[in-house]
Enzyme design. Structure first.
Site, PDB file in Angstrom:
ATOM      1  N   ASP A  21       0.807  -1.178   0.009  1.00 50.15           N
ATOM      2  CA  ASP A  21       0.027   0.038  -0.159  1.00 50.15           C
ATOM      3  C   ASP A  21       0.862   1.382  -0.042  1.00 50.15           C
ATOM      4  O   ASP A  21       1.553   1.401   1.069  1.00 50.15           O
ATOM      5  CB  ASP A  21      -0.926  -0.112   1.146  1.00 50.15           C
ATOM      6  CG  ASP A  21      -1.636   1.255   1.795  1.00 50.15           C
ATOM      7  OD1 ASP A  21      -1.569   2.167   0.589  1.00 50.15           O
ATOM      8  OD2 ASP A  21      -1.872   1.502   2.647  1.00 50.15           O
ATOM      9  N   ASP A  29      -2.104  -1.201  -3.643  1.00 50.34           N
ATOM     10  CA  ASP A  29      -2.446  -0.493  -4.592  1.00 50.34           C
ATOM     11  C   ASP A  29      -1.453  -0.642  -5.757  1.00 50.34           C
ATOM     12  O   ASP A  29      -0.223  -1.291  -5.374  1.00 50.34           O
ATOM     13  CB  ASP A  29      -2.623   0.901  -4.415  1.00 50.34           C
ATOM     14  CG  ASP A  29      -1.613   1.706  -3.465  1.00 50.34           C
ATOM     15  OD1 ASP A  29      -0.524   1.317  -3.711  1.00 50.34           O
ATOM     16  OD2 ASP A  29      -2.040   2.368  -2.516  1.00 50.34           O
ATOM     17  N   ASP A 190     -11.064 -15.452 -15.537  1.00 46.91           N
ATOM     18  CA  ASP A 190     -11.937 -15.849 -14.178  1.00 46.91           C
ATOM     19  C   ASP A 190     -12.958 -16.751 -14.565  1.00 46.91           C
ATOM     20  O   ASP A 190     -13.625 -16.579 -15.604  1.00 46.91           O
ATOM     21  CB  ASP A 190     -12.435 -14.522 -13.516  1.00 46.91           C
ATOM     22  CG  ASP A 190     -13.111 -14.829 -12.231  1.00 46.91           C
ATOM     23  OD1 ASP A 190     -12.167 -15.440 -11.263  1.00 46.91           O
ATOM     24  OD2 ASP A 190     -14.357 -14.627 -11.949  1.00 46.91           O
ATOM     25  N   GLU A 244      -8.986 -19.882 -15.670  1.00 48.69           N
ATOM     26  CA  GLU A 244      -9.308 -20.673 -14.147  1.00 48.69           C
ATOM     27  C   GLU A 244     -10.186 -21.771 -14.669  1.00 48.69           C
ATOM     28  O   GLU A 244     -11.557 -21.345 -14.861  1.00 48.69           O
ATOM     29  CB  GLU A 244      -9.949 -19.583 -13.466  1.00 48.69           C
ATOM     30  CG  GLU A 244      -9.995 -20.342 -11.904  1.00 48.69           C
ATOM     31  CD  GLU A 244     -11.102 -19.428 -11.093  1.00 48.69           C
ATOM     32  OE1 GLU A 244     -11.008 -19.668  -9.905  1.00 48.69           O
ATOM     33  OE2 GLU A 244     -12.093 -18.633 -11.642  1.00 48.69           O
TER      34      GLU A 244
HETATM   35  C1  NOJ Z   1     -12.742 -17.038  -8.977  1.00 47.50           C
HETATM   36  C2  NOJ Z   1     -11.835 -15.899  -8.460  1.00 47.50           C
HETATM   37  O1  NOJ Z   1     -10.637 -16.397  -8.079  1.00 47.50           O
HETATM   38  C3  NOJ Z   1     -12.512 -15.774  -7.093  1.00 47.50           C
HETATM   39  O2  NOJ Z   1     -11.950 -14.862  -6.255  1.00 47.50           O
HETATM   40  C4  NOJ Z   1     -13.621 -14.967  -7.241  1.00 47.50           C
HETATM   41  O3  NOJ Z   1     -14.638 -14.811  -6.086  1.00 47.50           O
HETATM   42  C5  NOJ Z   1     -14.791 -15.945  -8.313  1.00 47.50           C
HETATM   43  N1  NOJ Z   1     -13.733 -16.391  -9.201  1.00 47.50           N
HETATM   44  C6  NOJ Z   1     -15.808 -15.084  -8.894  1.00 47.50           C
HETATM   45  O4  NOJ Z   1     -15.217 -14.233  -9.662  1.00 47.50           O
END
Ligand code: NOJ
Length: 502
Positions: A21, A29, A190, A244
């Site tokens: 930070d 940040d 994500d 992911e």
């Molecule tokens: C995966 C992300 O890594 C996580 O932190 C998030 O809560 C969920 N996807 C929803 O976006």
């Protein structure tokens, strides 16, 4: 063929809120990250991945994006972002950013319009619900004042997009372009196996992440990544994407990692494997058989830190096992993802007071599930209270750090030969030095029960998950150990890199 930079890259995940930070508001940040780039360079990683720093009401730590083309004032400005990318590149570090395509924030202008009845087809609105659950507990549907319901596979503040609407595709292609033009080297996607839901939204029996179902892994999602790949390939400099994809099936994973789709997918099977040579070996074999480009990861901002996971049955063993797993992971073919703080041996913080917790999982489960705050506690840079110089001066960080963080701070470990930080630095430096000599392939050697021996060209890695010391395989030099050898033997919970005459 030239080896693309990402094939063997070590990528360091920065959970932006908790790394450093500079502004003094107790939250990490972009300027704070910039100040610490030399630390990352020195650590020896190849790239950084920044978790979302976009304008967000922070209902889910920034994974609720209200504006995909900006920087939340809490984290800085677009100028800060540009300066960060420039400085990272000057230091030889690549930069990946998070893209969150499954859902937006409910504060996103599109969703606000949808609530007013405009453009509802960009999201998933229905007159009736089905039995789907939110990943964060509770139903996956929330009713709007006019009676319709909208789908959210995560928090109600995270409405799911309707990827069957072409406008959503165009919008995300444009978002990717926006960041590519600013010089990012790639994206972490994500919930990459989400996006499409089965037509008709049928009820489901099992909503776990582990298989293709009406909720996850619909085949149409691959069309999105083919479009994205074409876009990435149209830019110079080997831009890449890592998905992911939660699945424990390597074949499932492989469907995302194809020459015309994603470059990589996270290999969560490695992270989910228990402390067991048999389990580790199976994940390694399955992965290498299934995907052309493997990745490995032990921790991230969503899971209990691996030091703590490996110490569930024996807390004293957690750190030794964490170090041994790291050394093993860094010897495997492919790319490795590290999570900030693991290089300090940080444990999961399990005793955060309830009134400090911020994860929606904690609130939506009415406190039944602790949530993920315990792996998101800010990094201790020095021994000094109150924040270990995570924040400047006397500012308290957004999550309290436990007393044990002083001993684990960067300041305390720097220059201490057997510290976890120096061990990571040595391992990463050695990996870099050996890179040119090591083939992508791996061969198993005979080993005692509970122990793994494998070799890649001149390197042998041995990992002892057994219950007693074992003899080392034949070698010419001990390169690095995760803990001390005992009278020339490899103790339990220890790994070693050896050189052998090839
Ligand atoms: C995966 C992300 O890594 C996580 O932190 C998030 O809560 C969920 N996807 C929803 O976006």
């Amino acid at each position: 063929m030239d080896i693309p930079w990402w094939r063997d890259a070590v990528v360091y995940e920065i959970y932006v809120r908790s790394f450093a930070d500079a502004s003094g508001d107790g939250v990490g940040d972009l300027a704070g990250i910039r100040e610490r780039l030399p630390y990352l360079r020195r650590l020896g990683v190849d790239a950084i991945w920044l978790t979302p720093f976009y304008p967000s009401p922070m209902a889910d730590g920034g994974y609720d994006v209200a504006d995909y083309r900006g920087v939340d004032p809490m984290f800085g400005s677009l100028d800060d972002f540009d300066a960060l990318v420039t400085q990272a590149h000057e230091l030889g570090l690549r930069v990946l950013v998070d893209v969150v395509p499954n859902h937006s924030s409910s504060a996103h202008p599109w969703f606000q319009e949808a609530l007013r009845g405009v453009g509802r087809d960009r999201y998933i609105f229905r007159d009736h619900t089905n039995n789907w659950k939110s990943t964060f507990s509770g139903p996956a549907w929330t009713q709007t004042p006019d009676g319709q319901y909208y789908l959210h596979l995560f928090a109600p503040e995270q409405p799911d997009f309707n990827w069957r609407n072409r406008e959503v595709h165009e919008e995300f292609l444009d978002v990717l372009r926006f960041w590519l033009e600013r010089g990012v080297d790639g994206f972490r996607i994500d919930v990459a196996m989400g996006l499409y839901k089965a037509e008709g939204l049928p009820d489901v029996g099992d909503q776990s992440f582990t298989s293709v179902s009406p909720v996850w892994g619909q085949p149409e999602v691959h069309g999105v990544y083919r479009e994205w790949r074409r876009l990435l390939d149209s830019y110079p400099g080997e831009r890449m994407a890592v998905g992911e994809v939660w699945t424990d099936d390597a074949e499932d994973l492989a469907r995302y990692v194809r020459p015309d789709e994603l470059h990589q997918s996270f290999n969560f099977a490695w992270l989910e494997a228990p402390w067991s040579a048999t389990a580790f070996r199976k994940v390694i074999d399955d992965t290498l058989a299934a995907v052309p480009y493997a990745t490995w990861v032990l921790s991230n901002h969503d899971v209990v830190r691996h030091r703590t996971r490996y110490g569930t049955d024996d807390p004293g063993a957690g750190l030794a096992r964490a170090r041994a797993a790291l050394l093993t992971m860094l010897a495997l073919p492919g790319s490795a993802y590290l999570y900030q703080g693991e290089e300090l041996g940080l444990p999961e913080v399990t005793d955060l007071p309830d009134d400090a917790r911020q994860d929606p999982i904690f609130f939506r489960s009415k406190g039944e599930l602790p949530g993920r705050d315990g792996c998101r506690v800010p990094i201790p840079w020095t021994v000094d209270p109150p924040s270990h110089e995570f924040s400047p001066g006397g500012v308290e960080p957004w999550l309290p750090q436990p007393e044990s963080f002083a001993e684990l701070s960067v300041e305390k470990q720097e220059g201490v030969a057997d510290s976890t930080l120096e061990f990571y630095r040595r391992a990463l430096a050695l990996r870099r030095a050996l890179a040119g000599e090591i083939p992508y392939t791996l061969e198993w050697l005979d080993s005692p029960e509970g122990v793994l021996f494998f070799t890649r060209g001149p390197l042998i890695c041995a990992l002892n998950c057994g219950t007693g010391p074992v003899h080392l395989p034949e070698h010419t030099e001990v390169l690095l150990t995760s803990g001390p050898l005992k009278r020339g033997l490899l103790p339990q919970d220890t790994a070693v890199w050896l050189r052998h005459a090839s």
